[in-house]
Design a protein around this motif. Structure first.
Motif, PDB file in Angstrom:
ATOM      1  N   LEU A 187     126.478  70.177  29.860  1.00 19.88           N
ATOM      2  CA  LEU A 187     125.351  68.929  29.858  1.00 19.88           C
ATOM      3  C   LEU A 187     124.856  67.952  30.672  1.00 19.88           C
ATOM      4  N   ARG A 188     124.199  68.237  31.175  1.00 18.75           N
ATOM      5  CA  ARG A 188     124.094  67.665  33.356  1.00 18.75           C
ATOM      6  C   ARG A 188     122.279  66.484  32.847  1.00 18.75           C
ATOM      7  N   TYR A 189     123.012  65.530  33.297  1.00 17.08           N
ATOM      8  CA  TYR A 189     121.095  64.076  32.297  1.00 17.08           C
ATOM      9  C   TYR A 189     121.451  63.148  33.562  1.00 17.08           C
ATOM     10  N   THR A 190     120.289  62.622  33.731  1.00 20.26           N
ATOM     11  CA  THR A 190     121.160  61.669  35.133  1.00 20.26           C
ATOM     12  C   THR A 190     119.766  60.420  34.042  1.00 20.26           C
ATOM     13  N   GLY A 191     120.872  58.957  34.029  1.00 20.36           N
ATOM     14  CA  GLY A 191     119.772  58.121  33.095  1.00 20.36           C
ATOM     15  C   GLY A 191     119.815  57.303  34.071  1.00 20.36           C
ATOM     16  N   THR A 192     119.113  55.906  33.957  1.00 17.75           N
ATOM     17  CA  THR A 192     118.313  54.824  34.280  1.00 17.75           C
ATOM     18  C   THR A 192     119.893  54.087  33.982  1.00 17.75           C
ATOM     19  N   ASN A 193     121.450  54.078  33.523  1.00 15.47           N
ATOM     20  CA  ASN A 193     122.299  53.292  33.245  1.00 15.47           C
ATOM     21  C   ASN A 193     123.915  54.461  33.484  1.00 15.47           C
ATOM     22  N   SER A 194     124.389  53.551  32.859  1.00 14.48           N
ATOM     23  CA  SER A 194     125.975  54.839  32.753  1.00 14.48           C
ATOM     24  C   SER A 194     126.415  54.162  31.508  1.00 14.48           C
ATOM     25  N   ILE A 195     127.573  54.490  31.363  1.00 17.08           N
ATOM     26  CA  ILE A 195     128.794  54.425  30.957  1.00 17.08           C
ATOM     27  C   ILE A 195     129.750  53.032  31.867  1.00 17.08           C
ATOM     28  N   PRO A 196     130.236  52.874  32.025  1.00 11.59           N
ATOM     29  CA  PRO A 196     131.122  51.871  32.442  1.00 11.59           C
ATOM     30  C   PRO A 196     132.430  52.416  32.987  1.00 11.59           C
ATOM     31  N   VAL A 197     132.173  53.505  33.962  1.00 11.56           N
ATOM     32  CA  VAL A 197     133.385  54.739  34.070  1.00 11.56           C
ATOM     33  C   VAL A 197     134.795  53.647  35.087  1.00 11.56           C
ATOM     34  N   ASN A 198     134.631  52.516  34.461  1.00 14.57           N
ATOM     35  CA  ASN A 198     135.895  51.441  35.716  1.00 14.57           C
ATOM     36  C   ASN A 198     136.511  50.767  34.688  1.00 14.57           C
ATOM     37  N   THR A 199     136.115  50.544  33.752  1.00 14.73           N
ATOM     38  CA  THR A 199     136.039  49.755  32.467  1.00 14.73           C
ATOM     39  C   THR A 199     136.131  50.180  31.087  1.00 14.73           C
ATOM     40  N   PHE A 200     135.789  49.040  30.159  1.00 13.06           N
ATOM     41  CA  PHE A 200     136.306  49.291  29.143  1.00 13.06           C
ATOM     42  C   PHE A 200     134.438  49.453  28.153  1.00 13.06           C
ATOM     43  N   GLY A 201     134.445  50.404  27.563  1.00 14.70           N
ATOM     44  CA  GLY A 201     133.190  50.627  26.625  1.00 14.70           C
ATOM     45  C   GLY A 201     133.985  51.065  25.167  1.00 14.70           C
ATOM     46  N   VAL A 202     132.551  50.884  24.077  1.00 16.05           N
ATOM     47  CA  VAL A 202     132.804  51.784  22.869  1.00 16.05           C
ATOM     48  C   VAL A 202     131.324  52.787  22.728  1.00 16.05           C
ATOM     49  N   PRO A 203     132.166  53.873  22.610  1.00 22.23           N
ATOM     50  CA  PRO A 203     131.405  54.748  22.234  1.00 22.23           C
ATOM     51  C   PRO A 203     131.077  54.830  20.135  1.00 22.23           C
ATOM     52  N   ALA A 204     129.950  55.653  19.818  1.00 23.95           N
ATOM     53  CA  ALA A 204     130.343  55.891  18.807  1.00 23.95           C
ATOM     54  C   ALA A 204     130.455  56.681  17.860  1.00 23.95           C
ATOM     55  N   TRP A 205     130.398  57.556  16.943  1.00 23.73           N
ATOM     56  CA  TRP A 205     130.224  58.933  16.002  1.00 23.73           C
ATOM     57  C   TRP A 205     129.499  58.586  14.541  1.00 23.73           C
ATOM     58  N   VAL A 206     128.826  59.825  14.171  1.00 23.15           N
ATOM     59  CA  VAL A 206     128.357  59.671  13.397  1.00 23.15           C
ATOM     60  C   VAL A 206     128.808  60.711  12.537  1.00 23.15           C
ATOM     61  N   PHE A 207     128.046  61.157  11.206  1.00 28.04           N
ATOM     62  CA  PHE A 207     128.787  61.979  10.123  1.00 28.04           C
ATOM     63  C   PHE A 207     127.659  62.078   9.547  1.00 28.04           C
ATOM     64  N   SER A 208     127.324  63.296   9.058  1.00 28.84           N
ATOM     65  CA  SER A 208     126.487  63.919   7.575  1.00 28.84           C
ATOM     66  C   SER A 208     126.743  64.832   6.398  1.00 28.84           C
TER      67      SER A 208
END
Length: 760
Positions: free
Chosen positions: A130-151
């Motif tokens: 997947l290639r996607y260009t957004g207006t913001n980005s994951i903080p690739v040089n610091t800490f982040g908080v992803p999320a998961w979902v399940f159904s």
């Protein structure tokens, strides 16, 4: 197992940490991912990035995977950590393969498929790229908080990648140090090309490590929690923080103008730091855009869910309130009569202008010339409207706005900016307030959908703290219903809802108040004309995608010209007596173009223009706002013409407006045409089209809990520390569009709250 996904960079909105990510190596391809194995459902989520100094397309992608048991009916990830304004990846098994798609949501509704991202399967690993260009980005040089979902509930059409589906049955967040999740360029390019190996196993997905236990979520208490960043909430939060209180302002939507971080604008304005909400001339496109993310999706009327609320999407007509707007005649307690000091505060922050172009000139004023000819013959006087706020009988003038420097002004350009620089002010966007948390009369906090702000999404108050609801005429009542405050029929709907019901206080703590009752809105009727001097400006249909080149160039140069003003050009008022001895006021708003035309006449579409005729102060018709079984806010009883005298006066007023049409050479009325009478035209008018979207009164102010929801200090009756400051407390229709009057009311309301004893 579900497949592994090659994703891109996307925005981060920090939610709660419930688990911690670490490095592992996928045994099938040898790629050392950084991620998490979620122990309850057995899902593994992981990512690996190219080097931090990558450029070009490589800087906008990464390799990631979702691995889940085959009996998972669908799963997804949000690397940015929340549903809104983030890339969402969803996948599910079907017929021996995996179906997956990229989604995006601007509100808490079904995420829609994105047209930009491209998924390409890598041959050796079955990893979609997947290639996607957004207006913001994951903080690739610091800490982040992803999320998961399940159904555990399947999608509606499994064969279709764009299938709809029900809300996930479980979700979670985990912390991840993105700065460690980078490989060398050689290794990354090898994997991206379908190669394998190169990773040093620290653990594998078949034997995942136990993730460390994280400390419980803590919540910061606040002196004041203000719900809603419309005009009421922005002014309230600014003044509270100015007084030194710790203030949390919660807004369910996101940015609007460029100054607030907004980015949504027309192609022709790219690179100029201008959004749709900045450019006044794009007002009419608020109602025709194919991507109207700013409208609240759970309100069955036009309501703005973004910073600034209605003031970021309306026509910005700005009337300095006359004394009658705060008089007992329209229902205000006598203590509110001296509005002058508070109106002055608003004027000092937001001066009005009837020539908003930065060059001081007026543009597209042919309609004003025609209207003045029409009204002069009826004894009207032309004035500068906001220089004479109490002169509202047989008066007219150029439309006045609170635009600043050729762009939308309003409280987002003023009050929000001063609040933001204070350390005791906190703004949280994309936070949906469900209900206030209370123990009898005492409010202890608010419950939200954002579990990063407190356990189970609950944000507490300090020991003497207060909550101020400023969510608007529809959303504030809904929050009250969901908090056990209001008529029992509404609270019973909440009680029957599987999600909202458990959050209600015990039934013996329900507070019976007339929430949603006594609602008013201006009944409005459109009259459409043609005149050979008028430029209809293509009915505003081209200003978004293809404006007139000279006008767009002029606006981009210095915010001057036609596009520096919204569509209205002229306004007028007239007073009417009636059989019930009440005085009612009629307002007219004239603009080039027309919302709709119904006529048997041939006509020149390039010459059309409209007068919208409203009935305002003095009307007696009232309706009711409530919720349905889905907890959607809506009008339960329409507020227009429930008193037949209102209709009689409006019909008389329209006939008077039209009485001098023949005095103006070349002027032709085409809607209604001469195949119907004005009485029949009004009687047969589509009730839905009567809506002016100036709703007031659903949490009306007053002196008695039998007829009002808040007392003279804006405190909700029978509570200790719950207040309302927004259009819902206005007890009767103001003289004109309520924008300016509401800001004055907010200034006075927050002053009264601060003057009350017992607070923080």
């Amino acid at each position: 197992m579900l497949p592994k996904l090659l994703l891109s960079l996307l925005p981060l909105v920090v939610p709660v940490l419930s688990q911690a990510g670490a490095q592992y190596v996928d045994p099938d391809n040898g790629i050392p991912f950084w991620g998490l194995t979620e122990p309850v459902h057995g899902m593994t989520l992981g990512w690996i990035f190219p080097p931090l100094d990558s450029t070009g397309s490589l800087a906008n992608e990464f390799i990631g995977e979702i691995v889940a048991p085959i009996d998972t009916l669908w799963a997804g990830v949000s690397p940015g950590g929340q549903m809104l304004q983030n890339l969402l990846l969803v996948a599910w098994p079907y017929d021996g393969s995996i179906v997956r798609s990229a989604r995006y949501a601007t509100d808490y509704v079904q995420p829609l498929a994105m047209s930009g991202p491209v998924l390409t399967d890598l041959p050796s690993t079955k990893v979609p790229k997947l290639r996607y260009t957004g207006t913001n980005s994951i903080p690739v040089n610091t800490f982040g908080v992803p999320a998961w979902v399940f159904s555990s509930i399947g999608v509606d059409t499994p064969a279709d990648p764009q299938s709809t589906f029900q809300e996930h049955t479980d979700f979670g967040f985990f912390g991840l140090d993105w700065s460690q999740a980078h490989a060398s360029a050689d290794d990354y390019n090898n994997w991206a090309a379908g190669g394998t190996g190169g990773g040093t196993p620290t653990t594998t997905i078949s034997t995942p490590t136990t993730t460390p236990t994280q400390p419980p979520v803590t919540a910061t208490p606040y002196d004041y929690i203000v719900v809603g960043a419309g005009p009421g909430g922005l002014i309230t939060a600014d003044r509270l923080s100015e007084a030194g209180k710790s203030v949390l302002l919660l807004e369910r939507g996101g940015p609007s103008t460029a100054q607030t971080g907004g980015t949504y604008g027309p192609t022709w304005a790219q690179g100029h730091n201008l959004t749709k909400f900045d450019i006044p001339g794009l007002f009419e496109t608020m109602f025709t855009d194919s991507n109207p993310f700013w409208w609240c999706k759970d309100v069955n009327s036009f309501a703005g869910c973004l910073l600034g609320g209605g003031t970021s999407i309306n026509g910005a007509l700005y009337w300095i309130p006359p004394d009658s707007d705060f008089s007992p005649y329209v229902g205000w307690p006598t203590s509110w009569g001296n509005h002058g000091p508070y109106t002055a505060k608003v004027k000092s922050r937001l001066p009005s202008t009837d020539h908003p172009s930065t060059d001081g000139k007026r543009y597209l004023e042919q309609v004003s010339t025609v209207v003045s000819q029409l009204l002069n013959a009826q004894g009207y006087t032309q004035i500068t409207i906001n220089d004479n706020p109490d002169f509202k009988d047989h008066s007219y003038g150029y439309s006045a706005y609170d635009f600043l420097n050729g762009k939308r002004g309003g409280p987002v350009a003023t009050y929000l900016q001063t609040a933001k620089i204070r350390k005791n002010f906190t703004l949280k966007q994309y936070v949906y307030v469900l209900n206030v948390v209370r123990n009898g009369a005492q409010i202890t906090g608010v419950k939200t959908n954002d579990t990063s702000l407190g356990p189970d999404g609950v944000i507490p108050l300090t020991s003497k703290g207060r909550v101020i609801l400023s969510a608007g005429s529809f959303a504030t009542p809904r929050i009250l219903f969901r908090s056990g405050i209001g008529p029992s029929d509404m609270i019973n709907l909440v009680q029957n809802d599987a999600t909202a019901g458990p959050n209600l206080p015990p039934q013996n703590q329900w507070i019976n108040l007339p929430v949603g009752m006594n609602v008013q809105d201006n009944p409005s009727i459109n009259l459409v004309f043609t005149h050979p001097s008028v430029d209809a400006y293509d009915n505003w249909a081209q200003v978004w995608a293809n404006p007139r080149p000279a006008d767009s160039s002029q606006y981009l140069k210095d915010q001057s010209g036609v596009l520096s003003q919204a569509s209205p050009r002229m306004n007028f008022w007239r007073a009417y007596g009636a059989s019930d001895q009440r005085t009612r006021y009629l307002q007219g708003t004239a603009r080039p173009g027309a919302a709709s035309v119904t006529t048997v006449y041939p006509y020149n579409a390039s010459q059309i223009w409209t007068i919208t005729v409203y009935l305002s102060t003095g009307i007696t018709s009232r309706g009711r706002i409530g919720i349905d079984a889905a907890l959607t806010a809506r009008a339960l009883v329409n507020p227009w013409f429930t008193d037949p005298v209102d209709k009689q006066v409006l019909i008389q007023g329209i006939n008077d407006v039209l009485s001098t049409v023949r005095n103006v050479s070349g002027l032709t009325l085409i809607t209604p045409d001469n195949t119907t009478t004005i009485t029949d035209y009004v009687n047969n008018y589509d009730p839905g089209s009567l809506n002016s979207n100036h709703w007031v009164g659903s949490c009306s102010i007053g002196n008695s809990s039998s007829t009002a929801v808040v007392d003279q200090n804006t405190k909700v009756f029978n509570t200790n520390n719950l207040f309302v400051i927004d259009a819902s407390i206005i007890p009767g229709m103001p003289m004109g569009n309520p924008h300016g009057m509401l800001m004055s009311a907010a200034e006075q309301g927050v002053a009264k709250v601060l003057n009350l004893t017992g607070g923080p």
